[in-house]
Design a protein around this motif. Structure first.
Motif, PDB file in Angstrom:
ATOM      1  N   GLN A   1       0.830  -1.224   0.000  1.00 46.19           N
ATOM      2  CA  GLN A   1       0.000   0.000   0.000  1.00 46.19           C
ATOM      3  C   GLN A   1       0.858   1.264   0.000  1.00 46.19           C
ATOM      4  N   LYS A   2       1.883   1.236   0.871  1.00 48.61           N
ATOM      5  CA  LYS A   2       2.759   2.411   0.958  1.00 48.61           C
ATOM      6  C   LYS A   2       3.506   2.646  -0.351  1.00 48.61           C
TER       7      LYS A   2
ATOM      8  N   THR B   1       2.075   7.019  -6.546  1.00 44.52           N
ATOM      9  CA  THR B   1       1.112   8.088  -6.865  1.00 44.52           C
ATOM     10  C   THR B   1       1.749   9.458  -6.631  1.00 44.52           C
ATOM     11  N   ASP B   2       2.452   9.587  -5.494  1.00 46.11           N
ATOM     12  CA  ASP B   2       3.124  10.864  -5.184  1.00 46.11           C
ATOM     13  C   ASP B   2       4.152  11.223  -6.242  1.00 46.11           C
TER      14      ASP B   2
ATOM     15  N   GLN C   1       2.400   1.840  -3.274  1.00 46.21           N
ATOM     16  CA  GLN C   1       1.430   2.397  -4.230  1.00 46.21           C
ATOM     17  C   GLN C   1       1.268   3.891  -4.013  1.00 46.21           C
ATOM     18  N   ARG C   2       1.197   4.280  -2.732  1.00 46.11           N
ATOM     19  CA  ARG C   2       1.036   5.698  -2.410  1.00 46.11           C
ATOM     20  C   ARG C   2       2.262   6.488  -2.888  1.00 46.11           C
ATOM     21  N   LYS C   3       3.425   5.852  -2.660  1.00 45.26           N
ATOM     22  CA  LYS C   3       4.681   6.479  -3.092  1.00 45.26           C
ATOM     23  C   LYS C   3       4.666   6.708  -4.611  1.00 45.26           C
TER      24      LYS C   3
END
Ligand code: ZN
Length: 231
Positions: free
Chosen positions: A71-72, A78-79, A74-76
């Motif tokens: 999840q992290k 996206t950022d 994926q967030r990374k």
């Protein structure tokens, strides 16, 4: 080249060279137009091929995200995409700013040529513009400062404009049905006599082109030879 194993199923992305959105989370890549861009180092990979992206990620960013949960990560990703888009927008803005500054420099060079002003006056004009804008709207001062108006630059701009006009006349002259030439005489600042040759042509749609074709110094006996050369 033929495929020796036609029965072997190929992945759709290999066939169509389409960017697979899953590669973003898997190898930290995104697609920008026709290229895959690494979100970590911004290197580009020309072909949308999983093997190439995987190899890039595994060799260059071996341990990247190994301590992050899925999840992290994926967030990374996206950022990082967001940051990349911001950088691209910024670059586009800069290039449009440069384009406008170049255009303004051409517009002013054209005016200087039309008005027979000294090339050095462009530097004075720029100084005036910078001072005025600094008072009226200082927030756009950088846009004005970006306009290049040095004497040398004005010479280059006017040369480029002259070449462009010449090409336009040559292109238009191909479709002339009729044309006439007019001559005029003038003297330059060194008192040398100059003959000015104007052309006026008309095409089959009655479109008229009128332009100064050439300016020749009248030093010796002038014959019609150079007019023929121009034609
Ligand atoms: Zn990379």
């Amino acid at each position: 080249m033929t495929d020796s194993k036609p029965s072997k199923k190929r992945k759709i992305e290999d066939e169509c060279r389409v960017f697979n959105k899953e590669w973003t989370d898997r190898y930290l890549f995104t697609d920008v137009r026709v290229k895959a861009v690494c979100l970590i180092c911004h290197d580009t990979v020309a072909v949308f091929k999983e093997y190439n992206l995987k190899r890039h990620f595994q060799t260059k960013h071996t341990n990247f995200g190994s301590n992050l949960s899925k999840q992290k990560l994926q967030r990374k990703a996206t950022d990082l995409i967001k940051r990349l888009r911001q950088q691209q927008t910024m670059l586009q803005k800069t290039s449009s700013l440069q384009r406008n500054a170049t255009k303004a420099s051409f517009v002013l060079a054209n005016k200087i040529a039309e008005q027979n002003k000294s090339f050095a006056e462009a530097e004075f004009i720029k100084d005036c513009m910078v001072n005025a804008v600094n008072v009226v709207c200082p927030e756009v001062i950088s846009k004005v400062e970006a306009i290049r108006l040095s004497r040398r630059m004005i010479v280059r701009r006017i040369d480029a404009i002259a070449v462009d006009i010449q090409e336009q006349v040559l292109t238009a002259s191909v479709s002339f049905q009729w044309f006439s030439i007019a001559l005029d005489e003038s003297t330059d600042i060194q008192d040398t006599a100059q003959v000015l040759i104007y052309i006026r042509g008309i095409d089959k749609n009655f479109g008229i082109t009128e332009e100064l074709l050439s300016m020749e110094s009248l030093k010796d006996t002038v014959t019609g030879r150079f007019i023929q050369q121009c034609h």
